[in-house]
Design an enzyme around this catalytic site. Structure first.
Site, PDB file in Angstrom:
ATOM      1  N   LYS A 141     -21.931 -13.231 -27.279  1.00 42.22           N
ATOM      2  CA  LYS A 141     -20.394 -13.557 -26.279  1.00 42.22           C
ATOM      3  C   LYS A 141     -20.617 -14.355 -24.839  1.00 42.22           C
ATOM      4  O   LYS A 141     -19.577 -15.460 -25.088  1.00 42.22           O
ATOM      5  CB  LYS A 141     -19.949 -11.555 -25.557  1.00 42.22           C
ATOM      6  CG  LYS A 141     -18.572 -12.373 -24.815  1.00 42.22           C
ATOM      7  CD  LYS A 141     -17.937 -11.042 -24.356  1.00 42.22           C
ATOM      8  CE  LYS A 141     -18.822 -10.573 -22.570  1.00 42.22           C
ATOM      9  NZ  LYS A 141     -18.370 -11.580 -22.043  1.00 42.22           N
ATOM     10  N   ASN A 142     -21.765 -14.287 -23.724  1.00 46.14           N
ATOM     11  CA  ASN A 142     -21.339 -15.040 -23.234  1.00 46.14           C
ATOM     12  C   ASN A 142     -21.607 -17.264 -23.743  1.00 46.14           C
ATOM     13  O   ASN A 142     -21.303 -17.745 -23.125  1.00 46.14           O
ATOM     14  CB  ASN A 142     -21.844 -14.980 -22.032  1.00 46.14           C
ATOM     15  CG  ASN A 142     -21.829 -13.406 -21.216  1.00 46.14           C
ATOM     16  OD1 ASN A 142     -20.575 -13.246 -20.857  1.00 46.14           O
ATOM     17  ND2 ASN A 142     -22.447 -13.492 -20.431  1.00 46.14           N
ATOM     18  N   CYS A 192     -10.888  -8.640  -9.990  1.00 47.46           N
ATOM     19  CA  CYS A 192     -11.008  -7.781 -10.752  1.00 47.46           C
ATOM     20  C   CYS A 192     -12.019  -6.811 -10.988  1.00 47.46           C
ATOM     21  O   CYS A 192     -12.273  -6.318  -8.976  1.00 47.46           O
ATOM     22  CB  CYS A 192     -11.968  -8.480 -12.309  1.00 47.46           C
ATOM     23  SG  CYS A 192     -13.512  -8.728 -12.100  1.00 47.46           S
ATOM     24  N   ARG A 250     -14.270 -12.333  -7.666  1.00 49.83           N
ATOM     25  CA  ARG A 250     -15.044 -13.293  -8.297  1.00 49.83           C
ATOM     26  C   ARG A 250     -14.454 -14.674  -7.667  1.00 49.83           C
ATOM     27  O   ARG A 250     -13.816 -15.335  -8.936  1.00 49.83           O
ATOM     28  CB  ARG A 250     -15.551 -12.214  -9.676  1.00 49.83           C
ATOM     29  CG  ARG A 250     -15.860 -11.824  -9.667  1.00 49.83           C
ATOM     30  CD  ARG A 250     -16.295 -11.021 -11.882  1.00 49.83           C
ATOM     31  NE  ARG A 250     -16.840 -12.206 -12.206  1.00 49.83           N
ATOM     32  CZ  ARG A 250     -17.463 -11.905 -13.922  1.00 49.83           C
ATOM     33  NH1 ARG A 250     -16.716 -10.767 -14.184  1.00 49.83           N
ATOM     34  NH2 ARG A 250     -17.662 -12.532 -14.276  1.00 49.83           N
ATOM     35  N   ASP A 310     -25.726  -7.598 -16.166  1.00 50.55           N
ATOM     36  CA  ASP A 310     -25.555  -6.875 -16.868  1.00 50.55           C
ATOM     37  C   ASP A 310     -25.632  -6.001 -17.075  1.00 50.55           C
ATOM     38  O   ASP A 310     -24.750  -4.843 -18.304  1.00 50.55           O
ATOM     39  CB  ASP A 310     -24.742  -8.132 -18.110  1.00 50.55           C
ATOM     40  CG  ASP A 310     -23.849  -8.703 -17.805  1.00 50.55           C
ATOM     41  OD1 ASP A 310     -22.702  -8.344 -16.702  1.00 50.55           O
ATOM     42  OD2 ASP A 310     -23.334 -10.386 -18.309  1.00 50.55           O
ATOM     43  N   ARG A 334     -14.238  -5.949 -25.923  1.00 47.89           N
ATOM     44  CA  ARG A 334     -14.164  -7.160 -25.389  1.00 47.89           C
ATOM     45  C   ARG A 334     -15.484  -7.947 -24.998  1.00 47.89           C
ATOM     46  O   ARG A 334     -15.355  -9.179 -25.226  1.00 47.89           O
ATOM     47  CB  ARG A 334     -13.748  -7.705 -23.511  1.00 47.89           C
ATOM     48  CG  ARG A 334     -12.567  -7.442 -22.795  1.00 47.89           C
ATOM     49  CD  ARG A 334     -12.049  -7.416 -21.855  1.00 47.89           C
ATOM     50  NE  ARG A 334     -12.914  -8.923 -21.209  1.00 47.89           N
ATOM     51  CZ  ARG A 334     -13.111  -8.802 -19.782  1.00 47.89           C
ATOM     52  NH1 ARG A 334     -12.491  -8.450 -18.790  1.00 47.89           N
ATOM     53  NH2 ARG A 334     -13.562 -10.015 -19.214  1.00 47.89           N
TER      54      ARG A 334
HETATM   55  C1  UD1 Z   1     -21.494 -14.894 -15.411  1.00 49.44           C
HETATM   56  C2  UD1 Z   1     -21.296 -13.925 -16.819  1.00 49.44           C
HETATM   57  C3  UD1 Z   1     -21.512 -12.659 -16.924  1.00 49.44           C
HETATM   58  C4  UD1 Z   1     -22.685 -12.394 -15.938  1.00 49.44           C
HETATM   59  C5  UD1 Z   1     -22.906 -13.318 -14.918  1.00 49.44           C
HETATM   60  C6  UD1 Z   1     -24.047 -13.022 -13.609  1.00 49.44           C
HETATM   61  C7  UD1 Z   1     -20.127 -15.482 -18.653  1.00 49.44           C
HETATM   62  C8  UD1 Z   1     -18.713 -15.132 -19.058  1.00 49.44           C
HETATM   63  N1  UD1 Z   1     -20.370 -14.176 -18.012  1.00 49.44           N
HETATM   64  O1  UD1 Z   1     -20.346 -14.793 -15.294  1.00 49.44           O
HETATM   65  O2  UD1 Z   1     -21.358 -12.071 -17.799  1.00 49.44           O
HETATM   66  O3  UD1 Z   1     -22.192 -10.688 -14.801  1.00 49.44           O
HETATM   67  O4  UD1 Z   1     -22.738 -14.207 -15.270  1.00 49.44           O
HETATM   68  O5  UD1 Z   1     -25.256 -13.091 -14.822  1.00 49.44           O
HETATM   69  O6  UD1 Z   1     -21.237 -15.490 -18.607  1.00 49.44           O
HETATM   70  N2  UD1 Z   1     -19.677 -17.146  -7.218  1.00 49.44           N
HETATM   71  C9  UD1 Z   1     -18.878 -17.308  -6.050  1.00 49.44           C
HETATM   72  N3  UD1 Z   1     -17.764 -18.213  -5.890  1.00 49.44           N
HETATM   73  C10 UD1 Z   1     -18.316 -18.999  -7.713  1.00 49.44           C
HETATM   74  C11 UD1 Z   1     -18.907 -18.653  -8.795  1.00 49.44           C
HETATM   75  C12 UD1 Z   1     -19.687 -17.130  -8.398  1.00 49.44           C
HETATM   76  O7  UD1 Z   1     -18.841 -17.530  -5.086  1.00 49.44           O
HETATM   77  O8  UD1 Z   1     -17.938 -20.581  -8.045  1.00 49.44           O
HETATM   78  C13 UD1 Z   1     -20.851 -16.030  -7.265  1.00 49.44           C
HETATM   79  C14 UD1 Z   1     -20.053 -14.509  -7.909  1.00 49.44           C
HETATM   80  O9  UD1 Z   1     -19.084 -13.651  -6.879  1.00 49.44           O
HETATM   81  C15 UD1 Z   1     -21.084 -13.680  -8.148  1.00 49.44           C
HETATM   82  C16 UD1 Z   1     -22.153 -14.756  -8.388  1.00 49.44           C
HETATM   83  O10 UD1 Z   1     -22.055 -16.152  -8.016  1.00 49.44           O
HETATM   84  O11 UD1 Z   1     -21.637 -13.169  -6.971  1.00 49.44           O
HETATM   85  C17 UD1 Z   1     -23.118 -15.592  -9.549  1.00 49.44           C
HETATM   86  O12 UD1 Z   1     -21.875 -15.122 -10.496  1.00 49.44           O
HETATM   87  P1  UD1 Z   1     -21.756 -16.305 -11.904  1.00 49.44           P
HETATM   88  O13 UD1 Z   1     -22.735 -17.029 -12.328  1.00 49.44           O
HETATM   89  O14 UD1 Z   1     -20.696 -17.585 -11.407  1.00 49.44           O
HETATM   90  O15 UD1 Z   1     -20.893 -15.694 -12.836  1.00 49.44           O
HETATM   91  P2  UD1 Z   1     -20.130 -15.604 -13.730  1.00 49.44           P
HETATM   92  O16 UD1 Z   1     -20.001 -17.287 -14.744  1.00 49.44           O
HETATM   93  O17 UD1 Z   1     -18.500 -15.523 -13.723  1.00 49.44           O
END
Ligand code: UD1
Length: 434
Positions: free
Chosen positions: A23-24, A119, A124, A307, A398
């Site tokens: 999915k990701n 969420c 996030r 995950d 999802r």
């Molecule tokens: C993606 C995955 C999700 C997985 C996560 C961590 C997708 C669609 N989703 O989520 O399934 O659980 O990676 O492996 O691929 N952060 C910030 N600011 C930002 C961006 C991130 O503070 O602008 C923080 C987040 O709150 C979190 C950490 O960085 O604590 C990692 O998040 P991130 O890797 O960005 O997660 P997603 O891309 O949302």
């Protein structure tokens, strides 16, 4: 009308299950396909889950033409992308919708995308994404809940991503592919889904090197073209079925996987007593002597994935001894209250869960709090004695394609039922006023 799963537990799962596309990866790649101003992309192994539906519908509203053909391949024609405002009603459903920001800025030089809200797994933010766009020369403003950004052409930049973030790495790779000059992403995420996107974009004519390492270098190009590509298989879905085999005392062959992507989880699964027979693209998993407690800390790839934290905790509820799980990525323990309703003994202190194994879980009505929590509750229910009703299962849809069909194929007893659950309390006020 809402739906629930009704699961009669206590049956060991047996047989083989085919893992779907990741999915990701698919979400990033479908968004990436919209970068093409020439030709059409044809994508194979795209899971037909509702997150994929969401990104497709958003892109369609932006002018992109997409459809699944008779063989389940997704055709994406980005040539018709012509609108720069992403619709809130769809974007709010999924954080990865924010990938449209990178695409729109790169293709149209303008993007208005709602900020993803809070969420069920905590705050996030997308501040790293936004800072990256600014560093590439975009004028960015946050107004009325939207990120509004514009630029002539994005400029290559040296960007340090504060915390290894999958979403930021994906979004900036999308944006920089059509930028002018060289962008380097330092402290980039190394997840297989990031590598998958890079390979796909390179197939479209992009020039990306270093994906899978801490530093990704993107040489911007003038235009990208459509290509054919098969999405990698879903390591999280695979890990979930492996844990389902163990927790139910069954034996499952999990097919269509990339073993390397599951290295850390498999080390931990073996440590907790699971037997894993490794084939070329498949594993056969059982736990003939039961499960033992382990300690795990989630971390970015190649560490143990967040995950798979929740399904792991579900399995450890039935392990012998006390496990300690530290969650370092998200605030992801709300579902533990639901596991407790099934008889689990789990205590949460800040980012740590302490799980004392119990001999048995018992069926109960439970509510899904987020996607992976849904998977955790479902596998706990498959192991539990008696009947479990799982509410809020649209969240499971999802990210798990054909979940109940796959479980049924493994001998599990699960049905999807429409409920008469009261969802619109306001309309019931009339009864009270009579
Ligand atoms: C993606 C995955 C999700 C997985 C996560 C961590 C997708 C669609 N989703 O989520 O399934 O659980 O990676 O492996 O691929 N952060 C910030 N600011 C930002 C961006 C991130 O503070 O602008 C923080 C987040 O709150 C979190 C950490 O960085 O604590 C990692 O998040 P991130 O890797 O960005 O997660 P997603 O891309 O949302």
């Amino acid at each position: 009308m809402s739906t629930r799963f009704v699961i009669d537990g206590g049956r060991p799962l047996q047989g083989a299950v085919q893992v779907s596309g990741a999915k990701n990866s698919a979400l990033a790649i479908i968004a990436g396909a919209a970068l093409a101003s020439e030709g059409v992309s044809i994508l194979e192994n795209v899971p037909q889950d509702t997150d994929v539906a969401t990104i497709c519908l958003i892109l369609r509203r932006l002018g992109v033409e997409l459809y699944f053909d008779g063989q389940g391949r997704l055709h994406v024609d980005g040539r018709t992308l012509n609108k720069h405002q992403a619709p809130y009603d769809l974007v709010r459903k999924m954080r990865a919708s924010f990938y449209t920001a990178g695409v729109l800025l790169a293709r149209l030089g303008r993007a208005e995308v709602p900020l993803p809200g809070g969420c069920a797994i905590g705050s996030r933010p997308v501040d790293y994404h936004i800072r990256g766009f600014s560093q590439m020369g975009a004028d960015v403003a946050i107004e009325h809940g939207f990120m509004k950004a514009s630029c002539q052409r994005l400029q290559g930049a040296k960007i340090y991503i504060n915390r290894s973030s999958v979403g930021t790495t994906v979004n900036l790779m999308l944006a920089a592919s059509l930028g002018e000059g060289v962008t380097t992403l330092e402290n980039a995420a190394k997840e297989p889904e990031v590598v998958d996107l890079a390979i796909f974009l390179n197939g479209m004519g992009a020039r990306i090197r270093g994906a899978g390492t801490d530093v990704i270098r993107i040489d911007g190009v003038e235009a990208l073209h459509g290509t054919e590509y098969a999405v990698i298989s879903d390591r999280i879905e695979a890990g979930t079925y492996m844990l389902a085999a163990a927790i139910t005392g069954g034996k499952i062959t999990v097919k269509n996987i990339v073993l390397e992507h599951l290295r850390s989880p498999m080390i931990k699964f073996e440590e907790m007593g699971m037997m894993i027979e490794k084939g070329v693209n498949e594993v056969t998993v059982s736990a003939p002597n039961g499960l033992h407690a382990i300690d795990v800390e989630t971390s970015p790839y190649p560490g143990y994935p967040t995950d798979l934290q929740q399904p792991l905790v579900a399995a450890l509820c039935l392990a012998d001894g006390t496990s300690v799980i530290r969650e370092t990525i998200f605030d992801r323990f709300r579902y533990v209250d639901e596991l407790r309703r099934m008889g689990a003994d789990v205590k949460v202190e800040r980012e740590t869960a302490i799980i004392r194994g119990v001999p048995q879980l018992t069926g109960a009505p439970v509510e899904v709090t987020d996607l992976r929590a849904g998977a955790a509750l479902a596998i706990a229910a498959l192991a539990a004695e008696g009947r479990t009703e799982i509410y809020g299962i649209d969240v499971i849809d999802r990210g798990y394609e054909h979940f109940e069909h796959k479980i049924t194929g493994l001998g599990g007893k699960i049905i999807r039922e429409h409920t008469t659950e009261v969802t619109d309390l306001f309309s019931h006020m009339q009864e009270l006023n009579a």
